[in-house]
Design a protein around this motif. Sequence first.
Motif, PDB file in Angstrom:
ATOM      1  N   SER A 195      47.801  46.932  38.356  1.00 29.04           N
ATOM      2  CA  SER A 195      48.476  46.321  39.281  1.00 29.04           C
ATOM      3  C   SER A 195      48.083  44.606  39.292  1.00 29.04           C
ATOM      4  CB  SER A 195      48.331  46.675  40.546  1.00 29.04           C
ATOM      5  OG  SER A 195      48.656  48.006  40.512  1.00 29.04           O
ATOM      6  N   ALA A 196      48.764  43.878  39.860  1.00 29.62           N
ATOM      7  CA  ALA A 196      48.516  42.442  39.853  1.00 29.62           C
ATOM      8  C   ALA A 196      47.328  42.171  40.411  1.00 29.62           C
ATOM      9  CB  ALA A 196      49.722  41.443  40.624  1.00 29.62           C
ATOM     10  N   ILE A 197      47.033  42.871  41.579  1.00 28.96           N
ATOM     11  CA  ILE A 197      45.555  42.741  42.385  1.00 28.96           C
ATOM     12  C   ILE A 197      45.108  44.326  42.382  1.00 28.96           C
ATOM     13  CG2 ILE A 197      44.464  41.984  44.438  1.00 28.96           C
ATOM     14  CD1 ILE A 197      47.154  40.293  44.936  1.00 28.96           C
ATOM     15  N   ARG A 216      55.104  40.610  34.754  1.00 24.91           N
ATOM     16  CA  ARG A 216      53.687  40.521  33.976  1.00 24.91           C
ATOM     17  C   ARG A 216      53.803  39.325  33.060  1.00 24.91           C
ATOM     18  NH1 ARG A 216      51.421  45.376  33.874  1.00 24.91           N
ATOM     19  NH2 ARG A 216      50.319  44.827  32.285  1.00 24.91           N
ATOM     20  N   LEU A 217      54.644  38.623  33.076  1.00 26.76           N
ATOM     21  CA  LEU A 217      54.518  37.312  32.529  1.00 26.76           C
ATOM     22  C   LEU A 217      54.275  36.332  33.214  1.00 26.76           C
ATOM     23  CD1 LEU A 217      57.275  37.377  29.477  1.00 26.76           C
ATOM     24  CD2 LEU A 217      55.064  38.226  29.705  1.00 26.76           C
ATOM     25  N   HIS A 218      53.811  35.011  32.947  1.00 30.23           N
ATOM     26  CA  HIS A 218      53.412  33.701  33.446  1.00 30.23           C
ATOM     27  C   HIS A 218      52.418  33.978  34.698  1.00 30.23           C
ATOM     28  CE1 HIS A 218      54.391  29.793  34.518  1.00 30.23           C
ATOM     29  NE2 HIS A 218      54.641  29.944  35.725  1.00 30.23           N
ATOM     30  N   ALA A 219      52.650  34.321  35.771  1.00 30.98           N
ATOM     31  CA  ALA A 219      51.814  34.152  36.643  1.00 30.98           C
ATOM     32  C   ALA A 219      51.886  35.604  37.622  1.00 30.98           C
ATOM     33  CB  ALA A 219      51.858  33.017  37.923  1.00 30.98           C
ATOM     34  N   ARG A 220      50.855  36.043  38.038  1.00 33.72           N
ATOM     35  CA  ARG A 220      50.743  37.440  38.660  1.00 33.72           C
ATOM     36  C   ARG A 220      50.052  37.081  39.877  1.00 33.72           C
ATOM     37  NH1 ARG A 220      48.880  42.378  35.591  1.00 33.72           N
ATOM     38  NH2 ARG A 220      50.608  43.333  36.583  1.00 33.72           N
ATOM     39  N   GLU A 278      49.000  26.369  40.244  1.00 36.55           N
ATOM     40  CA  GLU A 278      48.896  26.496  39.072  1.00 36.55           C
ATOM     41  C   GLU A 278      50.093  27.510  38.491  1.00 36.55           C
ATOM     42  OE1 GLU A 278      45.033  27.819  37.217  1.00 36.55           O
ATOM     43  OE2 GLU A 278      46.241  29.297  36.131  1.00 36.55           O
TER      44      GLU A 278
END
Lengths: 424, 424
Positions: free
Chosen positions: A368-370, A397-401, A407
């Motif tokens: 998971s992202a976190i 799943r790409l760039h930022a999670r 940022e």
Amino acid sequence: MSTQPDQTTNYAALVAEFARAGRAAQRVLARMDDAAKAAALCSAAAALRRHSGSIVEANARDVAAGTARGLSPAMLDRLRLDEERLEGIAAAVEAVAALSDPVGEHISHTTAPSGLDLVRVRIPIGLIGIIYESRPNVTADAAALCVRAGNAALLRGGSEAVNSNRAIHAALAEGLAEAGVPAEAVQLMPTQDRAAVGAMLRAAGLVDMIVPRGGKGLVERVQNDARVPVLAHLDGICHTYIHSAADRAMASEIALNAKMRRTGICGAMESLLLDADFATGGDVVGALLDAGCELRGDARAQALDERIRPASANDWDCEYLDAILSVAVVDGLDAALDHIARHSSGHTDAIVTGDEAVAERFLAEVDSAIVMVNASTQFADGGEFGLGAEIGIATGRLHARGPVALEGLTTYKWQVRGTGQTRP
Amino acid sequence: MSTQPDQTTNYAALVAEFARAGRAAQRVLARMDDAAKAAALCSAAAALRRHSGSIVEANARDVAAGTARGLSPAMLDRLRLDEERLEGIAAAVEAVAALSDPVGEHISHTTAPSGLDLVRVRIPIGLIGIIYESRPNVTADAAALCVRAGNAALLRGGSEAVNSNRAIHAALAEGLAEAGVPAEAVQLMPTQDRAAVGAMLRAAGLVDMIVPRGGKGLVERVQNDARVPVLAHLDGICHTYIHSAADRAMASEIALNAKMRRTGICGAMESLLLDADFATGGDVVGALLDAGCELRGDARAQALDERIRPASANDWDCEYLDAILSVAVVDGLDAALDHIARHSSGHTDAIVTGDEAVAERFLAEVDSAIVMVNASTQFADGGEFGLGAEIGIATGRLHARGPVALEGLTTYKWQVRGTGQTRP
């Protein structure tokens, strides 16, 4: 922009016109340094305060219209602005101004065998579309984050807040312009027609990224229809797994907080996994039931407390956003990992355990992202992560999670400095 | 996978079946450490060598079929494998094995005010779809890069190379399996039906990313139809701007190399901008013309040499991939920046200048994935950038830009370690 929508409006052309203006403004913004962008946001905050009377007045018209249309008390509360709330919005813009600017950061710096000097430098993404619902504060929050990282914003707010959004946008644009940022760096779509949203979603090459802010219906439509990259999460089906080696008091406190602190946020726990070797006491479920939470359990969970209702198959994939929780008893870490792999929405999942090796396996294997150990899933938030603010939480799943802040509103380019190299 | 395609195949179900198998294999791969993944690729390289006879034999059938179908000599050359080329493919897999593994890297490590320990750790993306055309080496190259970073690969090669791809894939899968990687970590779609490509492109949530490798027609279709994120570039309309302060010899050498070293690669220069204050000599265009390049110029460029043909409006947006070049005379840096902003495809653009301030403005303001000073655009390549290899070059604005290698095949998650924190 003076374009007025009507029945014959070609929304693709309208979006293209706004996008061209936004992209031109973004090129000016991209040449401004850190201090100039921060000063522009402070100027925007000052303009919000200066126009607070007219903004609150515009908001009152939205609230009156919403009341007449029978909006729920919760929706009206989300919509309503007063001087105090507007001061909070202005202060939030100033807080974004105070964040450090990621643009210009050198992500890497190497020398190639050819002698070429290679720098990956962080730059703004470009023009970011924000599509949101009834909360008018998003107009200021999202615009401030975009501008802080050198991006132009194309805003499309909900029809309930149309007057509030126009008033906030006008103040922001005025404040930015006073500080040398072209007013078109922050634009508000001039129409509430849903077809205009479709045109934004299809504007690949004109709009660089879309961030939807709102309920599942909105996010689902955006994810399904967008031809532009989308940063978002659809669901927050967050799990907490109480491992057999969990401290009992910590387990109860974390479970109670993860579910009941605020039940309507995306980081709220929606499913509790109790290890069979932990569950016998039933104190964690007791604490939740005593706090007024409805529990829906599998057969083994139901055996822990007669107040637990039976769960249906749907319950394991349900984001309640309410004082309701699904509860399953699992046989050890592998069973918990399997359950989470099947049912998590990839937002935030946590374990409570005193066994460090088990914790590390959970951190490594939950995708998971976190992923958290011994903490409440309600910490899933850009502010709590020290990012200052967030444009949203992403489960792609790409760039930022995870929490996406400044940022995540940047990308990079390669700057290559040579001394006349030609490739052999 | 044993599924055989036929006229009644439901390709969405087929892709879902392959994706499930690939994702399960990826979870095994994600738990393997650096050395184990490297060893598995060396085992795959060994299997390629062991089966070189049958691979070359399979390839001969493809070449024979292609010859019968009238494929161009250039296409047949791209298709053809012999023992030497196959040794090169195996060696390339070993070279990927020798790259350092980005998985596990801590992108950031902070402590939140709540005391939570926050690590952003690099992880594999998951299942990556590779859609490619006639070069059978892509089967091994792309699979190796995916596996090195812990990803599963779902490959879909061109029909011209079907036998070659099957033979290479079988060897790779055998070698990986011998080293403990499930064979499904690298799968080859079992059908050449174009509808199967459509099903891959629509498999959002099953396939995490698509990388198209091939000509503009393929990339355009993938970008238009994909519901899955795509990493790619459509065009390489690369510019070289010769500034007035350029060294004349360097300018000629760089222009000649950027255009003529290899005309068919995406980093080849397609448009030359000569500063009006530089152009009077005409030595740069002379060098290109003498080398056999066709030049198509605006009126001011044509005045430099009578061999320059008139450019049409289309020429400024044309990727020739041939010994043809468009040439414009521009009045200074701002005019060059304007021309590049209008016509660049965002791949690679370069300036030749001895003026450092001008170079820095060019580096800052040209908004392409790669921006170069005093170097040939033909350096736009992962190997030349020290990345070891590349899966492709991306001109999108999110995730990864420019040459994409192992790091671009990873994402991250947040690992949060607490000591019982609940959110106030």
